[in-house]
Design a protein around this motif. Structure first.
Motif, short mmCIF file in Angstrom:
data_model
loop_
_atom_site.label_atom_id
_atom_site.label_comp_id
_atom_site.label_asym_id
_atom_site.label_seq_id
_atom_site.Cartn_x
_atom_site.Cartn_y
_atom_site.Cartn_z
N PHE A 162 32.78 -6.44 28.87
CA PHE A 162 32.23 -5.68 30.00
C PHE A 162 31.61 -4.41 29.43
N ASP A 163 30.35 -4.19 29.67
CA ASP A 163 29.67 -2.99 29.18
C ASP A 163 29.69 -1.94 30.30
N SER A 164 30.50 -0.90 30.10
CA SER A 164 30.70 0.11 31.15
C SER A 164 29.61 1.18 31.08
N ASP A 165 28.39 0.79 31.33
CA ASP A 165 27.27 1.72 31.25
C ASP A 165 27.37 2.82 32.32
N HIS A 166 27.83 2.43 33.49
CA HIS A 166 27.96 3.37 34.61
C HIS A 166 26.70 4.26 34.72
N PRO A 171 23.68 -0.13 22.53
CA PRO A 171 23.18 -0.06 23.91
C PRO A 171 21.93 -0.92 24.07
N SER A 172 21.90 -1.71 25.12
CA SER A 172 20.78 -2.63 25.40
C SER A 172 20.53 -3.60 24.23
N TRP A 173 21.56 -3.76 23.37
CA TRP A 173 21.41 -4.61 22.18
C TRP A 173 20.21 -4.16 21.35
N LEU A 186 32.58 0.57 20.77
CA LEU A 186 31.46 1.53 20.81
C LEU A 186 30.27 0.96 21.59
N HIS A 187 29.59 1.85 22.31
CA HIS A 187 28.37 1.43 23.04
C HIS A 187 27.40 2.60 23.14
N GLY A 188 27.26 3.31 21.99
CA GLY A 188 26.33 4.43 21.95
C GLY A 188 26.93 5.70 22.52
N LEU A 205 29.27 -8.93 30.62
CA LEU A 205 29.14 -8.58 32.03
C LEU A 205 29.15 -7.07 32.17
N HIS A 206 28.71 -6.59 33.33
CA HIS A 206 28.64 -5.15 33.60
C HIS A 206 29.38 -4.84 34.90
N PRO A 207 30.30 -3.88 34.89
CA PRO A 207 31.07 -3.56 36.10
C PRO A 207 30.20 -3.23 37.31
N ILE A 244 25.00 7.95 24.81
CA ILE A 244 24.56 8.02 26.21
C ILE A 244 23.66 6.82 26.50
N HIS A 245 24.02 5.68 25.87
CA HIS A 245 23.24 4.45 26.02
C HIS A 245 21.81 4.62 25.49
N GLU A 246 21.71 5.44 24.42
CA GLU A 246 20.40 5.69 23.81
C GLU A 246 19.84 4.42 23.16
#
Ligand SMILES: [Zn+2]
Length: 297
Positions: A45-49, A158-160, A117-119, A253-255, A121-123
């Motif tokens: 789950f990618d918690s980008d929020h 982020p965003s692969w 890890l997912h960046g 998936l994304h919350p 700030i999703h940069e």
């Protein structure tokens, strides 16, 4: 109109250098999975929020509220679902998400889930120079560790969006795995400039990503084009084939996307379906990679 890059004038060595910068090496499919399972299932789950709006300097309160939904509604519903089935999963969390929602991350760790890890700030990594990308990746790991008490061992860019520096940085950090690339259906060794670098890939695909089917863009033409039931069917077939081959079924998936009332049932029915086979091993990305490495020496 953009000016075309004259790649037809590039010498072969230049093309080869780019292709070999971060490339798939040895395939890593274990002969057996734990407890006699036929296949592994790794849910993520990618918690980008809110970071999806924040990363580009967006000021839309409405868009921020849509991200906020992921924290208020999405994650709690997903946590409850995973707890009901006693399934461990991996949450990839931008550092800014963790700073804004620290209790969420601590609760996930307390539930037995992994935080990756997912960046910052999703940069977008391909827009950054080496020094900036490196500094953000190290600072993100430090931030997640301070908040959760656990040093992350894996990354999903982020965003692969994986730059030609990303693998070098991940290898320098000593990360166990990456989960942003798509060269195989099974785990594989990642080669940095042609040589093993100690980072294992647990591959993703847009086919196994809710965002590819369910995101809309208010100001663009992007609208969901597929019924939720059809998404379940695609995921089920991906699992069936992974099981038939004795391989890996990895899902992204994304919350704030899957966490809606009219969508979360996709995940619930998928879990029920997988559970109906009784021979699938649910694992975090970290646990799956550690098993694969132990088996494929
Ligand atoms: Zn993301």
């Amino acid at each position: 109109m953009t000016t075309p890059v004259p790649t037809w004038t590039w010498p072969e060595e230049r093309l080869q250098a780019l292709m070999n910068r971060a490339r798939a090496g040895r395939a890593l499919r274990p002969a057996t999975w734990p407890s006699g399972a036929r296949c592994a299932v790794t849910l993520s789950f990618d918690s980008d929020h809110d970071t999806f709006e924040l990363r580009d300097g967006g000021r839309s309160i409405s868009a921020l509220s849509q991200g906020h939904f992921g924290a208020r509604q999405g994650v709690p519903r997903i946590r409850a679902l995973l707890a009901r089935h006693a399934i461990p999963a991996t949450f990839f969390v931008p550092a800014v998400t963790a700073i804004h929602y620290p209790d969420e991350q601590r609760a996930l760790v307390a539930d037995g889930h992994e935080i990756g890890l997912h960046g910052w700030i999703h940069e977008r990594n391909t827009l950054l120079d080496f020094a900036t990308e490196r500094e953000l990746q190290f600072r993100s790991a430090d931030t997640l560790e301070v908040i959760t008490g656990v040093r992350p061992v894996g990354i999903r860019t982020p965003s692969w969006d994986f730059s030609d520096n990303t693998l070098r940085i991940s290898a320098e950090m000593g990360l166990l795995y990456d989960s942003s690339l798509m060269a195989d259906v099974d785990c594989y060794e990642l080669l940095l400039d042609g040589a093993p670098c100690g980072v294992t890939e647990i591959p993703v695909e847009w086919i196994r990503d809710d965002a590819a089917y369910l995101v809309m863009d208010r100001w663009g033409g992007l609208r969901p084009q597929i019924a939720p039931a059809d998404i379940l069917e695609i995921f089920r077939r991906e699992f069936d084939a992974a099981r038939a081959e004795g391989g890996l079924f990895q899902l992204t998936l994304h919350p704030d996307i899957i966490g809606h009332r009219s969508r979360l049932w996709i995940l619930e029915e998928l879990i029920d379906y997988i559970r109906g086979h009784a021979d699938a091993w649910f694992a975090t990305h970290e646990a799956a990679v550690r098993h694969v490495l132990a088996e494929c020496r």
